[in-house]
Design an enzyme around this catalytic site. Structure first.
Site, PDB file in Angstrom:
ATOM      1  N   CYS A   2      30.472  42.231  57.670  1.00  0.00           N
ATOM      2  CA  CYS A   2      29.432  42.289  58.707  1.00  0.00           C
ATOM      3  C   CYS A   2      28.032  42.211  58.110  1.00  0.00           C
ATOM      4  O   CYS A   2      27.794  42.659  56.989  1.00  0.00           O
ATOM      5  CB  CYS A   2      29.544  43.599  59.470  1.00  0.00           C
ATOM      6  SG  CYS A   2      31.136  43.839  60.235  1.00  0.00           S
ATOM      7  N   ARG A  27      28.262  35.931  53.830  1.00  0.00           N
ATOM      8  CA  ARG A  27      29.058  37.139  53.620  1.00  0.00           C
ATOM      9  C   ARG A  27      30.431  37.038  54.286  1.00  0.00           C
ATOM     10  O   ARG A  27      31.308  37.842  53.983  1.00  0.00           O
ATOM     11  CB  ARG A  27      28.318  38.360  54.194  1.00  0.00           C
ATOM     12  CG  ARG A  27      27.023  38.667  53.485  1.00  0.00           C
ATOM     13  CD  ARG A  27      26.161  39.565  54.333  1.00  0.00           C
ATOM     14  NE  ARG A  27      26.745  40.881  54.524  1.00  0.00           N
ATOM     15  CZ  ARG A  27      26.388  41.971  53.846  1.00  0.00           C
ATOM     16  NH1 ARG A  27      25.457  41.893  52.935  1.00  0.00           N
ATOM     17  NH2 ARG A  27      26.961  43.127  54.084  1.00  0.00           N
ATOM     18  N   TRP A  73      32.636  40.947  61.081  1.00  0.00           N
ATOM     19  CA  TRP A  73      33.888  40.653  60.378  1.00  0.00           C
ATOM     20  C   TRP A  73      34.861  41.710  60.890  1.00  0.00           C
ATOM     21  O   TRP A  73      34.712  42.889  60.586  1.00  0.00           O
ATOM     22  CB  TRP A  73      33.659  40.781  58.883  1.00  0.00           C
ATOM     23  CG  TRP A  73      34.788  40.333  58.021  1.00  0.00           C
ATOM     24  CD1 TRP A  73      35.100  39.052  57.666  1.00  0.00           C
ATOM     25  CD2 TRP A  73      35.741  41.165  57.354  1.00  0.00           C
ATOM     26  NE1 TRP A  73      36.184  39.049  56.834  1.00  0.00           N
ATOM     27  CE2 TRP A  73      36.612  40.321  56.625  1.00  0.00           C
ATOM     28  CE3 TRP A  73      35.971  42.546  57.305  1.00  0.00           C
ATOM     29  CZ2 TRP A  73      37.666  40.804  55.860  1.00  0.00           C
ATOM     30  CZ3 TRP A  73      37.027  43.027  56.544  1.00  0.00           C
ATOM     31  CH2 TRP A  73      37.852  42.152  55.841  1.00  0.00           C
ATOM     32  N   ASN A  99      27.351  48.254  60.633  1.00  0.00           N
ATOM     33  CA  ASN A  99      28.240  47.832  59.537  1.00  0.00           C
ATOM     34  C   ASN A  99      28.983  49.066  59.037  1.00  0.00           C
ATOM     35  O   ASN A  99      28.384  50.148  58.956  1.00  0.00           O
ATOM     36  CB  ASN A  99      27.448  47.279  58.351  1.00  0.00           C
ATOM     37  CG  ASN A  99      26.958  45.870  58.586  1.00  0.00           C
ATOM     38  OD1 ASN A  99      27.182  45.299  59.650  1.00  0.00           O
ATOM     39  ND2 ASN A  99      26.276  45.324  57.598  1.00  0.00           N
ATOM     40  N   GLY A 100      30.235  48.900  58.649  1.00  0.00           N
ATOM     41  CA  GLY A 100      31.000  50.033  58.121  1.00  0.00           C
ATOM     42  C   GLY A 100      32.104  50.422  59.080  1.00  0.00           C
ATOM     43  O   GLY A 100      32.492  49.653  59.962  1.00  0.00           O
ATOM     44  N   GLU A 475      42.421  35.244  37.364  1.00  0.00           N
ATOM     45  CA  GLU A 475      41.236  34.734  38.047  1.00  0.00           C
ATOM     46  C   GLU A 475      41.483  33.313  38.581  1.00  0.00           C
ATOM     47  O   GLU A 475      41.059  32.985  39.693  1.00  0.00           O
ATOM     48  CB  GLU A 475      40.041  34.764  37.072  1.00  0.00           C
ATOM     49  CG  GLU A 475      38.726  34.314  37.648  1.00  0.00           C
ATOM     50  CD  GLU A 475      38.203  35.125  38.825  1.00  0.00           C
ATOM     51  OE1 GLU A 475      38.754  36.204  39.124  1.00  0.00           O
ATOM     52  OE2 GLU A 475      37.262  34.659  39.477  1.00  0.00           O
ATOM     53  N   LYS A 479      41.265  32.289  42.549  1.00  0.00           N
ATOM     54  CA  LYS A 479      40.440  31.191  43.083  1.00  0.00           C
ATOM     55  C   LYS A 479      41.278  30.301  43.992  1.00  0.00           C
ATOM     56  O   LYS A 479      40.849  29.936  45.067  1.00  0.00           O
ATOM     57  CB  LYS A 479      39.836  30.315  41.965  1.00  0.00           C
ATOM     58  CG  LYS A 479      38.758  30.905  41.079  1.00  0.00           C
ATOM     59  CD  LYS A 479      37.585  31.477  41.772  1.00  0.00           C
ATOM     60  CE  LYS A 479      37.817  32.917  42.059  1.00  0.00           C
ATOM     61  NZ  LYS A 479      36.765  33.822  42.224  1.00  0.00           N
ATOM     62  N   GLU A 482      42.198  32.127  47.314  1.00  0.00           N
ATOM     63  CA  GLU A 482      41.166  32.477  48.290  1.00  0.00           C
ATOM     64  C   GLU A 482      40.469  31.267  48.901  1.00  0.00           C
ATOM     65  O   GLU A 482      40.051  31.337  50.044  1.00  0.00           O
ATOM     66  CB  GLU A 482      40.162  33.492  47.734  1.00  0.00           C
ATOM     67  CG  GLU A 482      39.353  33.079  46.557  1.00  0.00           C
ATOM     68  CD  GLU A 482      38.458  34.215  46.055  1.00  0.00           C
ATOM     69  OE1 GLU A 482      38.247  35.210  46.752  1.00  0.00           O
ATOM     70  OE2 GLU A 482      37.951  34.075  44.932  1.00  0.00           O
ATOM     71  N   HIS A 498      61.244  38.271  32.692  1.00  0.00           N
ATOM     72  CA  HIS A 498      61.737  39.542  33.254  1.00  0.00           C
ATOM     73  C   HIS A 498      61.899  39.485  34.772  1.00  0.00           C
ATOM     74  O   HIS A 498      61.905  40.525  35.420  1.00  0.00           O
ATOM     75  CB  HIS A 498      60.802  40.681  32.849  1.00  0.00           C
ATOM     76  CG  HIS A 498      60.717  40.863  31.368  1.00  0.00           C
ATOM     77  ND1 HIS A 498      61.780  41.312  30.613  1.00  0.00           N
ATOM     78  CD2 HIS A 498      59.713  40.601  30.484  1.00  0.00           C
ATOM     79  CE1 HIS A 498      61.431  41.338  29.342  1.00  0.00           C
ATOM     80  NE2 HIS A 498      60.185  40.907  29.232  1.00  0.00           N
ATOM     81  N   LYS A 599      31.937  38.166  51.389  1.00  0.00           N
ATOM     82  CA  LYS A 599      31.313  38.208  50.066  1.00  0.00           C
ATOM     83  C   LYS A 599      31.121  39.647  49.609  1.00  0.00           C
ATOM     84  O   LYS A 599      31.322  39.964  48.447  1.00  0.00           O
ATOM     85  CB  LYS A 599      29.959  37.481  50.132  1.00  0.00           C
ATOM     86  CG  LYS A 599      29.249  37.383  48.795  1.00  0.00           C
ATOM     87  CD  LYS A 599      29.953  36.417  47.869  1.00  0.00           C
ATOM     88  CE  LYS A 599      29.359  36.360  46.483  1.00  0.00           C
ATOM     89  NZ  LYS A 599      30.314  35.769  45.528  1.00  0.00           N
TER      90      LYS A 599
HETATM   91  O1  M6R Z   1      30.923  42.396  44.607  1.00  0.00           O
HETATM   92  P1  M6R Z   1      32.131  42.773  43.789  1.00  0.00           P
HETATM   93  O2  M6R Z   1      32.161  42.150  42.457  1.00  0.00           O
HETATM   94  O3  M6R Z   1      32.307  44.276  43.713  1.00  0.00           O
HETATM   95  O4  M6R Z   1      33.343  42.210  44.628  1.00  0.00           O
HETATM   96  C1  M6R Z   1      34.666  42.487  44.264  1.00  0.00           C
HETATM   97  C2  M6R Z   1      35.627  41.562  44.982  1.00  0.00           C
HETATM   98  O5  M6R Z   1      35.548  41.749  46.361  1.00  0.00           O
HETATM   99  C3  M6R Z   1      35.355  40.081  44.660  1.00  0.00           C
HETATM  100  O6  M6R Z   1      35.427  39.839  43.291  1.00  0.00           O
HETATM  101  C4  M6R Z   1      36.356  39.189  45.379  1.00  0.00           C
HETATM  102  O7  M6R Z   1      37.626  39.344  44.827  1.00  0.00           O
HETATM  103  C5  M6R Z   1      35.883  37.741  45.341  1.00  0.00           C
HETATM  104  N1  M6R Z   1      36.244  37.101  46.573  1.00  0.00           N
HETATM  105  C6  M6R Z   1      36.436  36.971  44.209  1.00  0.00           C
HETATM  106  O8  M6R Z   1      36.169  35.627  44.263  1.00  0.00           O
END
Ligand code: M6R
Length: 604
Positions: A2, A27, A73, A99-100, A475, A479, A482, A498, A599
């Site tokens: 949000c 965001r 959101w 927000n929250g 990582e 990517k 997501e 395993h 974000k």
């Molecule tokens: O702002 P932050 O680094 O604390 O965020 C952590 C995760 O939410 C963030 O890395 C998320 O996994 C991203 N979408 C990765 O691309």
């Protein structure tokens, strides 16, 4: 997640609020709304994009110079217009954006319904408007607002529009007030309002703000005035400009040539071969016996990379912040806490920090967003200097985290004399070559795009690496998941046998991160195991003695420049970012705003 925007001033509020919402789009959100006051409250809401809201905003008066706006959101309640903010009290005299999460909303709602309030949404947020309305029955406006805030449990940033006044509150969720003469710009993120001013006041937890009669007052929950510092934060135009790139994500991937340099520039004493961290008091932290890194998502992956470094000389733990905060871990004055967060606002990281920091020797933050909550709450902060990252998927901030953590490791190793000058110098000399090497990986974009075309139809992928390249596998898989919605799993290559190897057939492909380093031969053995089961293999490797063998085992190979083992993750992730990017683009997906993602994750 949000986003909040609000305006109080002399100009027409609607274009200012729409513009701020547009910036907050990065965001992640699924509906949005806006309300202004012009003798009475008028509002528009929509499911979907801000561009839809813009079409409806013609219904609102140009003359209104005070208003609130929100991108939602969904957490409590589906994505519908009635669940979209702003929410109102029964008579629509109060509008709120939030927000929250209000954790005790059910009991508050029950109480308010008992008092005759009628709810229009399924959200937790709506209780705030009704609670304020209820309090106004017995108290003057300021007290009524503060009393309402005192009853709320959970995390919140709130702006309430009541008559020609704004009432603000914060607990665990960021809220900032931009000031320009007698105009006030409020947002959950400075970037939304930074084109109007460079002067900001950050609301702290359990503080409220009241803007009325062209004046701002900040108070605590006892109603006493709080003196706040005005911080100056400069904005650069290019921060929210895509430039020649089709998306922010691609721009940010390509920016890594500069951001990698920014991560060490001005931070290394090249003569002494030692990093310099101005904010860190070594005498204060040197008594530590254990380092605990905690983070979420990509930042966690960066933390895992750092563990391989710190483990060499220190006792190091890396924790998912969302687990760590409920773990009841024994923390003592021998523990050094390191919170890693790009946004500096991730609620799980912030709450873990708050839970443990008093018990620990000291807390450090590795953060990108200047003046974010985590940066302000740690004992000492180390900024990434990567510039604003707009794409939801972390790219440039990830490589900056790797390097910043590397520098912190070598800083400690030098201070404790675990690494001598000559060794450190070799690292620092290689560090200076990294921007150029990142540049040469980026030159292979077309080759990687071709590869994406070949693999775009696959629904499953495995990412495999060992030691420093295991976080790269994690990582790379993150990517792909997501932004292209492909099922991807990452494993330490040694774990395949395993269990997960049962998955492998000719419909799966495996991405091996297998550069020439201390563990290449072991990973090659793992490649043989996949090959023997007809699995397709993409290898990310470097030139070296086993290149021929790696080529023989692989269907496709991406060769990246060689470097010291500790820097391979910085180069190794770049082709995987590009690979995920091009798969997503070929599928026609919105890479900057992937579905369901945000974000800044300011809810648990
Ligand atoms: O702002 P932050 O680094 O604390 O965020 C952590 C995760 O939410 C963030 O890395 C998320 O996994 C991203 N979408 C990765 O691309």
């Amino acid at each position: 997640m949000c986003g909040i925007a609000a305006y109080y001033g002399k100009r027409s509020a609607v274009p200012i609020l729409l513009d701020a919402l547009k910036v907050l789009e990065y965001r992640g959100y699924d509906s949005c709304g806006l309300a202004v006051y012009d003798g009475k409250i008028r509002y528009v809401k929509t499911v979907g994009k801000v561009s839809e809201l813009l079409k409806k905003s013609g219904e609102l008066p140009d003359s209104a110079s005070i208003g609130i706006a929100h991108t939602r959101w969904a957490t409590h309640g589906r994505v519908t217009v009635s669940n979209t903010h702003p929410h109102f009290d029964c008579k629509k005299r109060i509008g709120i954006v939030h927000n929250g999460i209000i954790e005790n909303y059910q009991s508050l709602k029950k109480f308010l319904e008992g008092r005759g309030h009628k709810f229009r949404s399924r959200t937790d947020s709506e209780v705030i408007a009704h609670l304020f309305e209820e309090m106004l029955r017995n108290y003057p406006e300021e007290e009524a607002f503060i009393n309402s805030v005192k009853l709320l449990e959970g995390a919140f940033a709130i702006v309430a529009l009541y008559g020609d006044k704004l009432f603000l509150a914060r607990k665990s969720s960021p809220l900032v007030i931009g000031i320009k003469d007698s105009e006030f710009f409020i947002a959950s993120d400075t970037v939304a309002i930074s084109r109007h001013t460079d002067k900001f006041i950050f609301l702290d937890d359990n503080e409220v703000g009241i803007i009325r009669d062209r004046n701002l007052e900040i108070k605590n929950l006892d109603g006493f005035d709080v003196n706040k510092e005005i911080k100056r934060i400069k904005r650069t135009e290019e921060e929210i400009d895509r430039g020649r790139f089709e998306t922010f994500m691609l721009k940010e991937i390509f920016e890594q040539v500069e951001t990698v340099e920014n991560a060490y520039k001005g931070r290394v004493d090249f003569k002494a071969a030692v990093p310099v961290f101005g904010g860190i008091d070594f005498d204060k932290i040197k008594k530590f016996r254990r380092i605990i890194l905690f983070a979420c998502g990509s930042s966690y992956n960066a933390g895992l990379y750092a563990k391989y470094l710190f483990d060499r000389f220190f006792d190091c733990h890396v924790e998912y912040a969302s687990e760590f905060k409920y773990a009841d871990k024994k923390i003592s004055k021998r523990d050094l806490l390191v919170a890693i967060s790009q946004s500096g606002e991730t609620i799980d990281v912030l709450e873990a920090l708050r839970k443990y920091k008093e018990k620990a020797l000291a807390s450090l933050g590795i953060v990108n967003v200047v003046s974010s909550s985590i940066a302000r709450e740690v004992d000492a902060g180390i900024y990434l200097h990567a510039g604003r990252e707009i794409g939801v998927a972390a790219t440039k901030t990830y490589t900056s985290q790797l390097l910043t953590l590397f520098l912190f490791w070598i800083y400690l190793a030098r201070k404790f004399n675990y690494i001598d000058f000559a060794t450190a110098k070799r690292y620092i000399d290689e560090l200076k070559k990294l921007p150029g090497k990142v540049g040469s990986v980026l030159k292979r974009e077309m080759e990687i795009k071709k590869l994406a075309r070949k693999y775009v139809k696959f629904g499953n992928a495995l990412f495999l690496g060992r030691k420093f390249n295991y976080p790269t596998a994690l990582e790379g898989a993150l990517k792909l998941k997501e932004i292209s919605y492909v099922h991807a799993e990452a494993l330490s290559a040694g774990e395949m046998k395993h269990g997960p190897i049962a998955l492998v057939d000719d419909r799966f492909y495996s991405v091996f991160i297998v550069p020439h380093d201390s563990i290449t031969d072991k990973v090659i053995n793992n490649m043989e195991e996949i090959k023997a089961r007809s699995g397709k293999i993409i290898a990310v490797t470097t030139k070296g003695r086993s290149l021929k063998q790696i080529k023989r085992l692989s269907d496709d190979v991406i060769v990246i420049p060689g470097t010291k083992e500790e820097f391979l993750p910085v180069l190794g992730i770049v082709p995987l970012q590009l690979f995920a990017y091009h798969i997503a683009r070929l599928k026609g997906l919105d890479v900057d705003k992937p579905r369901n993602l945000a974000k800044t994750v300011t809810v648990e």
